[in-house]
Structure formats: C-alpha cells, structure tokens
Design an enzyme around this catalytic site. Structure first.
Site, PDB file in Angstrom:
ATOM      1  N   LYS A  92       4.436  -3.593   7.475  1.00  0.00           N
ATOM      2  CA  LYS A  92       5.089  -3.708   8.776  1.00  0.00           C
ATOM      3  C   LYS A  92       4.126  -4.298   9.807  1.00  0.00           C
ATOM      4  O   LYS A  92       2.902  -4.111   9.694  1.00  0.00           O
ATOM      5  CB  LYS A  92       5.531  -2.320   9.274  1.00  0.00           C
ATOM      6  CG  LYS A  92       6.489  -1.616   8.343  1.00  0.00           C
ATOM      7  CD  LYS A  92       7.853  -2.270   8.385  1.00  0.00           C
ATOM      8  CE  LYS A  92       8.824  -1.516   7.504  1.00  0.00           C
ATOM      9  NZ  LYS A  92      10.128  -2.176   7.418  1.00  0.00           N
ATOM     10  N   LEU A  93       4.714  -4.957  10.819  1.00  0.00           N
ATOM     11  CA  LEU A  93       3.881  -5.441  11.920  1.00  0.00           C
ATOM     12  C   LEU A  93       3.479  -4.245  12.781  1.00  0.00           C
ATOM     13  O   LEU A  93       4.326  -3.420  13.137  1.00  0.00           O
ATOM     14  CB  LEU A  93       4.679  -6.446  12.758  1.00  0.00           C
ATOM     15  CG  LEU A  93       3.890  -7.252  13.778  1.00  0.00           C
ATOM     16  CD1 LEU A  93       2.885  -8.182  13.099  1.00  0.00           C
ATOM     17  CD2 LEU A  93       4.841  -8.080  14.649  1.00  0.00           C
ATOM     18  N   ASN A 108      -7.520  -5.272   8.356  1.00  0.00           N
ATOM     19  CA  ASN A 108      -6.490  -5.500   7.333  1.00  0.00           C
ATOM     20  C   ASN A 108      -7.145  -6.179   6.144  1.00  0.00           C
ATOM     21  O   ASN A 108      -8.084  -6.967   6.308  1.00  0.00           O
ATOM     22  CB  ASN A 108      -5.383  -6.408   7.890  1.00  0.00           C
ATOM     23  CG  ASN A 108      -4.283  -6.673   6.871  1.00  0.00           C
ATOM     24  OD1 ASN A 108      -3.788  -5.749   6.210  1.00  0.00           O
ATOM     25  ND2 ASN A 108      -3.893  -7.925   6.722  1.00  0.00           N
ATOM     26  N   HIS A 110      -6.260  -8.727   2.960  1.00  0.00           N
ATOM     27  CA  HIS A 110      -5.230  -9.685   2.521  1.00  0.00           C
ATOM     28  C   HIS A 110      -5.702 -10.343   1.214  1.00  0.00           C
ATOM     29  O   HIS A 110      -6.875 -10.726   1.104  1.00  0.00           O
ATOM     30  CB  HIS A 110      -5.010 -10.747   3.607  1.00  0.00           C
ATOM     31  CG  HIS A 110      -3.925 -11.711   3.239  1.00  0.00           C
ATOM     32  ND1 HIS A 110      -2.586 -11.415   3.397  1.00  0.00           N
ATOM     33  CD2 HIS A 110      -3.970 -12.937   2.674  1.00  0.00           C
ATOM     34  CE1 HIS A 110      -1.865 -12.435   2.958  1.00  0.00           C
ATOM     35  NE2 HIS A 110      -2.681 -13.375   2.515  1.00  0.00           N
ATOM     36  N   ASP A 151      -1.958 -11.665   9.775  1.00  0.00           N
ATOM     37  CA  ASP A 151      -3.030 -12.348   9.035  1.00  0.00           C
ATOM     38  C   ASP A 151      -3.835 -13.359   9.855  1.00  0.00           C
ATOM     39  O   ASP A 151      -4.455 -14.257   9.293  1.00  0.00           O
ATOM     40  CB  ASP A 151      -2.456 -13.068   7.783  1.00  0.00           C
ATOM     41  CG  ASP A 151      -1.724 -12.109   6.865  1.00  0.00           C
ATOM     42  OD1 ASP A 151      -2.136 -10.935   6.782  1.00  0.00           O
ATOM     43  OD2 ASP A 151      -0.753 -12.529   6.225  1.00  0.00           O
ATOM     44  N   GLU A 180     -10.937  -6.767  -3.819  1.00  0.00           N
ATOM     45  CA  GLU A 180     -10.522  -6.030  -2.609  1.00  0.00           C
ATOM     46  C   GLU A 180     -11.129  -4.630  -2.626  1.00  0.00           C
ATOM     47  O   GLU A 180     -11.606  -4.132  -1.606  1.00  0.00           O
ATOM     48  CB  GLU A 180      -8.995  -5.896  -2.545  1.00  0.00           C
ATOM     49  CG  GLU A 180      -8.251  -7.180  -2.274  1.00  0.00           C
ATOM     50  CD  GLU A 180      -6.744  -6.957  -2.211  1.00  0.00           C
ATOM     51  OE1 GLU A 180      -6.306  -6.038  -1.526  1.00  0.00           O
ATOM     52  OE2 GLU A 180      -6.014  -7.713  -2.869  1.00  0.00           O
TER      53      GLU A 180
HETATM   54  C1  GRF Z   1      -3.299  -5.575  -1.764  1.00  0.00           C
HETATM   55  O1  GRF Z   1      -3.311  -6.734  -2.555  1.00  0.00           O
HETATM   56  C2  GRF Z   1      -3.534  -5.930  -0.313  1.00  0.00           C
HETATM   57  O2  GRF Z   1      -4.375  -7.014  -0.127  1.00  0.00           O
HETATM   58  C3  GRF Z   1      -2.160  -6.299   0.126  1.00  0.00           C
HETATM   59  O3  GRF Z   1      -1.307  -5.388  -0.537  1.00  0.00           O
HETATM   60  C4  GRF Z   1      -1.929  -4.939  -1.732  1.00  0.00           C
HETATM   61  C5  GRF Z   1      -1.979  -3.438  -1.645  1.00  0.00           C
HETATM   62  O4  GRF Z   1      -2.352  -2.826  -2.833  1.00  0.00           O
HETATM   63  N1  GRF Z   1      -2.093  -6.329   1.564  1.00  0.00           N
HETATM   64  P1  GRF Z   1      -2.622  -1.261  -2.863  1.00  0.00           P
HETATM   65  O5  GRF Z   1      -1.399  -0.561  -2.284  1.00  0.00           O
HETATM   66  O6  GRF Z   1      -3.854  -0.981  -2.068  1.00  0.00           O
HETATM   67  O7  GRF Z   1      -2.774  -0.921  -4.317  1.00  0.00           O
END
Ligand code: GRF
Length: 235
Positions: A92-93, A108, A110, A151, A180
């Site tokens: 959500k925004l 955030n 991404h 983003d 990530e």
């Molecule tokens: C990740 O790829 C994140 O970059 C994106 O949504 C995904 C979330 O994965 N925004 P999780 O819920 O942390 O497993």
C-alpha cells in the site's frame, strides 16, 4: 555494551515476511550490540505471514484496517514509540502525513536496481518479468528512503545479481530475495545507529553499503573507496 537505547523499528508488510525474518534474525544475532529492535509489525492483510513471524518473536502486531488513514497509522506508530519504519513487502502507499513525519526514518526494499523497474504496479513477479522482457543482464535489490511516490525516494544501498539466460521470474526473484535478506537488515542497522542520514537535499550521507561476491561490506565516506572495493573483491 551500548549505552543508548535501541531504535524502535516498525515493519509494515503485506506478505510472507521473509525480509522481516531477516531483520529479526540480524538483530537477534547482534544481541546487545544491535542499534535497533523490531517493536511492531503491522499489515494491511490479517493473514499475512509477517504477522505470524512477529508473534513468534514476541513483537507487537497490528492490522491496518484502513491503510490510507494517515492519522490512524501515526497514532499506532506513536503508541509504540516508533523511531524508524521499514516497508518490507508492503503493497500500500503510505499516507503523505506519515511519510513527512518519518522523513529520513522510513526505508523500503525493492527487488530491482531502481530507478529501473519500479513505480506503481511494479511489485512481486511483475518486476522480475519486466527485467526478463527487457533483456537486462543485471538486476538486484535496492533499499531507499521512502518519499511520497512509489519507489522514488533517495537510494541508500544496492546489491546487484546476474540475470541468467535460463531464468524465469521465480528463479530471478529467489536470487534477488537472497540479497535483500543480506542488504536490508544491514541498512536498517546503519540507519538506526545514525550512520546513514538523509540531508535536506535528498542526498544520503554516511556509510556506503554494497554487496559483491556474496558478502556485504561497508564503506565509510572517509575511506579510500577504490582501496576498499579492491580489498572486498579480493576476499
Ligand atoms: C520482496 O521481494 C520485496 O523487495 C518486495 O516484496 C517482497 C517481499 O517479500 N517489496 P517478503 O514478504 O519479505 O518475503
């Protein structure tokens, strides 16, 4: 032993919460040395796996029944005395009033190298399909400060991964998600420790964090970047 109190981190998540898990594990591993702790996990989806993961670790949880209600979200964050907000798979925004209040204190993650393959509607496997459709050879993860547009906030850290010919969106997503999990907790820790800050001109100052050869390394602004990169690549 740290003498200052830990930053209280709220994580907003819509999905499974593997990035939340990576943060919980990272802070747990750092123990008393951690600069932050996950104090609250909130989701727009009551069934989100992220909420279950939080409960398993004793963090407070909340369901955001009206995600567009900025006053309600601010009240929740205040109630839990939150210092830092992390969007980890939050779809959500975030209402502008919350973005403004947490300027430089909201991050955030991404799953692409922004500013490519981001923006409204670019989430989940759509991102990775767009990368494959474009024929890009490199993708990766980006952590950025949150602004009022999807983003588009100041980029804090990125970690590239290769795109292979045989990749489908799922295999690419899994490779990006792995980095990530390495990148996000380290950035959150650095922001919590105030080693990374956003200035009035939307530029990020402090430690530079990047990944190579499957390992994270941190570069300080005062270091010789070339020397450090050579050293990191040689490991
Ligand atoms: C990740 O790829 C994140 O970059 C994106 O949504 C995904 C979330 O994965 N925004 P999780 O819920 O942390 O497993």
């Amino acid at each position: 032993m740290r003498s200052t109190p830990k930053s209280r981190v709220a994580v907003l998540a819509s999905g499974g919460g593997s990035n939340l898990q990576a943060m919980l594990d990272h802070f747990h591993a750092l123990g008393a040395q951690a600069s932050g702790e996950v104090a609250l996990v909130a989701s727009d989806r009551p069934a989100a796996g992220a909420l279950r993961r939080a409960q398993g670790r004793g963090a407070a949880t909340a369901h955001l029944a009206r995600p567009a209600d900025g006053a309600a979200l601010l009240a929740l964050l205040d109630e839990h005395a939150i210092d830092l907000v992390v969007l980890a798979g939050y779809l959500k925004l975030v209402p502008p009033a919350v973005v403004r209040r947490f300027r430089g204190r909201m991050l955030n993650v991404h799953p692409s190298l922004l500013p490519a393959f981001g923006g409204p509607g670019m989430y989940g496997l759509r991102v990775h399909q767009a990368v494959l459709d474009a024929g890009a050879r490199v993708s990766g993860a980006t952590v950025h400060f949150v602004s009022e547009e999807f983003d588009r906030g100041a980029i804090v850290a990125q970690w590239p991964v290769p795109v292979f010919e045989e990749d489908g969106p799922e295999t690419l997503a899994a490779r990006v998600l792995r980095v990530e999990h390495l990148l996000l907790p380290r950035v959150v820790e650095l922001v919590a420790a105030e080693l990374l800050v956003l200035d009035d001109d939307e530029r990020v100052h402090g430690a530079f964090l990047t990944g190579a050869q499957g390992e994270a390394f941190i570069l300080r602004e005062s270091d010789s970047l070339a020397t450090d990169i050579d050293a990191a690549l040689a490991r």
